[in-house]
Scaffold this motif. Sequence first.
Motif, mmCIF file in Angstrom:
data_model
loop_
_atom_site.group_PDB
_atom_site.id
_atom_site.type_symbol
_atom_site.label_atom_id
_atom_site.label_comp_id
_atom_site.label_asym_id
_atom_site.label_seq_id
_atom_site.Cartn_x
_atom_site.Cartn_y
_atom_site.Cartn_z
ATOM 1 N N VAL A 238 0.951 -1.176 -0.048
ATOM 2 C CA VAL A 238 0.053 -0.006 0.205
ATOM 3 C C VAL A 238 0.803 1.208 0.108
ATOM 4 O O VAL A 238 0.673 1.875 -0.696
ATOM 5 C CB VAL A 238 -1.022 0.214 1.268
ATOM 6 N N THR A 241 2.428 1.818 -3.538
ATOM 7 C CA THR A 241 1.263 2.153 -4.491
ATOM 8 C C THR A 241 1.004 3.709 -4.295
ATOM 9 O O THR A 241 1.105 4.426 -5.105
ATOM 10 C CB THR A 241 0.020 1.355 -4.105
ATOM 11 N N ASN A 242 0.929 4.064 -2.790
ATOM 12 C CA ASN A 242 0.665 5.322 -2.374
ATOM 13 C C ASN A 242 1.545 6.409 -2.995
ATOM 14 O O ASN A 242 1.518 7.616 -3.551
ATOM 15 C CB ASN A 242 0.098 5.587 -1.160
ATOM 16 N N ILE A 245 1.479 7.028 -6.768
ATOM 17 C CA ILE A 245 0.181 7.963 -7.271
ATOM 18 C C ILE A 245 0.460 9.404 -6.634
ATOM 19 O O ILE A 245 0.354 10.201 -7.644
ATOM 20 C CB ILE A 245 -0.846 7.353 -6.641
ATOM 21 N N CYS A 285 1.639 7.833 3.535
ATOM 22 C CA CYS A 285 1.603 6.565 2.577
ATOM 23 C C CYS A 285 1.123 5.355 3.443
ATOM 24 O O CYS A 285 0.442 4.356 2.615
ATOM 25 C CB CYS A 285 3.225 6.350 2.032
ATOM 26 N N THR A 290 -5.657 4.873 -1.612
ATOM 27 C CA THR A 290 -5.415 5.540 -3.049
ATOM 28 C C THR A 290 -5.901 6.930 -3.280
ATOM 29 O O THR A 290 -5.312 7.736 -3.746
ATOM 30 C CB THR A 290 -5.451 4.490 -4.020
ATOM 31 N N ALA A 293 -4.214 9.476 -1.401
ATOM 32 C CA ALA A 293 -2.897 9.653 -1.921
ATOM 33 C C ALA A 293 -2.962 10.755 -3.158
ATOM 34 O O ALA A 293 -2.033 11.306 -3.431
ATOM 35 C CB ALA A 293 -1.964 8.238 -2.237
#
Length: 456
Positions: A238, A241-242, A245, A285, A290, A293
């Motif tokens: 996670v 990914t954040n 993005i 984060c 998402t 983010a």
Amino acid sequence: MLASAALVMLMTPGLAFFYGGMVGNKSVLNMLMMNFTCLGVVATLWLLYGYSEAFGSDVFHGLVGGMSHALLRMTQGTTSGPAGHQIPTMAFVMFQLMFAVITTALISGAIAGRTRFWAWLGFTVLWTTVVYFPVAHWVFSTNGFTNTDASGNSADIGGWIVNRLEAFDFAGGTAVHINAGAAALAVTLVIGKRHGWPRTITRPHNVPFTLLGASLLWFGWYGFNAGSALTAGDLAAVAFTNTTIATGAASLAWIIVEQVRDGNPTTIGASSGAVAGLVAITPACGFVGTLGALVIGIAAGVFCALAVSLKFTFGYDDSLDVVGVHLVGGLVGTLLIGVFADASVNPAGGNGLLYGGGVTQLLRQAVAALAVMGYSFVATLILAWIVHKLFGFRVDHEVEASGIDESEHAESAYDGPFSDSIPVTAPARPRVPVTPPRRQPGPPTGPTPRPRGQYW
């Protein structure tokens, strides 16, 4: 964790390239050296007492750790981390060392092009000891988290922000970015403006260097953020990914601001926007989804792009916009945790304002941000003033004008016609034989004319 620590280590040379591309070609070596040597200085202090000061058991109301782990005593053979996800303490020691190195190096961009090298190293020793290590204790040192025995027990007591205030900072928005940004503002006020600024501004000498540095920072930042989960699990994914993005969104937001305000998107802007997004998502984060983010990234790109011009309004000469990117970006990310925190992402983080958590967490985040910013600014102001008065923090005017690489390091980054450090000789051209004209009889009426066709 060792791979994550290596990624974070790479961020310091990446930062050197990011900063180095934006200074003049006669000051680039000094900029690279100011960053690179932080690895040696801070690593030595970390061994002697820094880790213990940051993660040793508290000795004064959650403000500073004791010396029980000086020289890394009682770390080998122990573990750190939550039950079921513990790692060797020495891996955690190396991971956190790289945070200390990059935080100190960040400050150098604010005073680029006018700083004595040895004065900078002296300041580095003082600042990491008095400012970074205690603030890391406040933010990162959780009660009983480090130096556990074989049964998983630890008597170590941690810092006040993480344990008493219960403000969230997943990977260093306060301890790293707000801390370094506030320090950068203080040190620029002490050593003053560059000569001629803001009437004249040094153009970046190598924009590809800056983009390369931003790319290395982005790459290394995955170790910074995802590695802070301390386990290769869902939370690390996670955070990874954040980070992606928010960074992409911030870079786009920055160049859109440039297009609207200035009429052109720039490579420097895209690079700076990416770094602003990385800064802002760092504390959040591991606590937001998402969508959060994405919003944090956009907010960082817009606010930081606007904030870098504040130095012209208020008259502080922050050479490479450390205040506008790291202080402002760190504040954006730290405060927006209180808005977008989602317990479904990380149950340990609770819910923010938009997820039914009320304003309590937002207030905690604000207190943490203001406390770190205030302490860092005041302490750095005092330390920088001491260094400036005792040793002279700033090079002479003549050295600053001509470039400080030759003066401070007896080196030049480039040899070629674009450098003044060596004489440049024009290529030889063939002589063309000519016949002098016949002279007329009689006394000369003026200077003897030069032969026709002679160009030497």
